[in-house]
Write an enzyme that holds these catalytic residues in place. Structure first.
Site, PDB file in Angstrom:
ATOM      1  N   LYS A 143      -0.658  -5.676  13.905  1.00 26.90           N
ATOM      2  CA  LYS A 143       0.679  -5.460  13.354  1.00 26.90           C
ATOM      3  C   LYS A 143       1.310  -4.295  14.110  1.00 26.90           C
ATOM      4  CE  LYS A 143       3.119  -3.630   9.307  1.00 26.90           C
ATOM      5  NZ  LYS A 143       2.963  -2.967   7.993  1.00 26.90           N
TER       6      LYS A 143
ATOM      7  N   TYR B 144       1.068   1.851  15.974  1.00 24.20           N
ATOM      8  CA  TYR B 144       2.437   2.199  16.357  1.00 24.20           C
ATOM      9  C   TYR B 144       2.454   3.387  17.302  1.00 24.20           C
ATOM     10  CZ  TYR B 144       3.005  -0.256  11.906  1.00 24.20           C
ATOM     11  OH  TYR B 144       2.910  -1.170  10.891  1.00 24.20           O
TER      12      TYR B 144
ATOM     13  N   ASP C 228       0.818  -1.208   0.000  1.00 29.75           N
ATOM     14  CA  ASP C 228       0.000   0.000   0.000  1.00 29.75           C
ATOM     15  C   ASP C 228       0.855   1.263   0.000  1.00 29.75           C
ATOM     16  OD1 ASP C 228       0.713  -1.027   2.667  1.00 29.75           O
ATOM     17  OD2 ASP C 228      -0.275   0.772   3.419  1.00 29.75           O
TER      18      ASP C 228
END
Length: 262
Positions: A176, A146, A26
């Site tokens: 993830k 994150y 992506d």
């Protein structure tokens, strides 16, 4: 788990090992016409031949070769986006819906959340709404999350652990996030999470170092890897992905896997 999610997750997570090798592609949205993602039909074919479990694409790229030929592969449609031209690249917004992803034949959808960013609250609000839609439609949700923002250490185990907990509480089916850099601190994070956690691959680096990182993460309880540029920008993407699969699914030594897949 809802039967729809369970059926779709079988196309993302290997039913024998419970692990996954996911190749995100992506990056063109955020970085533009980058090396390795020129001929999308070819790179999708290369990744598929390498044995990856799934790829991540934005909705407009699904048409460029997915499931038209060669080995079948799981499809994750990414719903979040930003560009490097934005003064705040951590500002992620929704550019696709769960229903659009279903119409495209997705097996899973993914979203991106940056904890600590200036627009964290909006990203969390959107994530909550998307999680609700995923439950409604039986669509698995991959949350890429994150610690990113001013004065935040992106490798701090406490911050990464916080990210993982937030994703789990949001209703993620797969998470993830970044690897902490050592097995002990990452094992504490995966040990406190009841759903699969895969590690991010990061920018392209040394072949053996990348595989060693994956081995260490797997030993610490990771359920696989989501590796983009570190995989598709290789001279031989198919061979390198085969090596990744041997480390993730076969527990093979990185050096051996690399030599046998060159």
């Amino acid at each position: 788990m809802e039967i729809g999610k369970a059926i779709r997750l079988e196309r993302i997570m290997d039913r024998n090992t419970g692990k996954s090798v996911i190749i995100p592609m992506d990056h063109g949205f955020s970085l533009g016409q980058i090396y390795g993602l020129g001929d999308m039909s070819q790179v999708i074919s290369d990744v598929s031949e390498g044995g990856a479990n799934a790829i991540v694409l934005h909705k407009g790229m699904v048409r460029h070769g997915h499931r038209k030929h060669g080995r079948d592969i799981g499809l994750v449609v990414h719903l979040s986006a930003s560009t490097s031209m934005n003064p705040d690249p951590n500002d992620k917004v929704s550019v696709c819906t769960v229903e659009e992803a279903i119409a495209l034949g997705a097996d899973c959808v993914s979203i991106h959340v940056n904890l600590g960013a200036s627009n964290e609250s909006r990203m969390l609000e959107e994530a909550g709404a998307i999680s609700k839609e995923c439950t409604r439609w039986g669509m698995p949700l991959l949350v890429m999350i994150y610690p990113r923002g001013d004065h935040i250490d992106p490798t701090d185990p406490h911050a990464i652990g916080h990210c993982v907990r937030v994703a789990e509480e949001l209703g993620a089916d797969i998470i993830k996030t970044s690897y902490t850099g050592d097995p002990a601190s990452f094992a504490a994070i995966t040990g406190a999470c009841a759903i699969p956690v895969v590690v991010a691959g990061g920018e392209k680096g040394d072949d053996l170092a990348a595989l060693a990182m994956i081995r260490d993460a797997i030993s610490a309880g990771a359920a696989g890897v989501a590796m983009g540029r570190n995989a598709f920008q290789r001279e031989n993407p198919s061979g390198f992905i085969r090596a990744i699969c041997r480390v993730v699914h076969g527990g093979e030594d990185p050096h051996t896997a690399l030599e046998e897949c060159r």
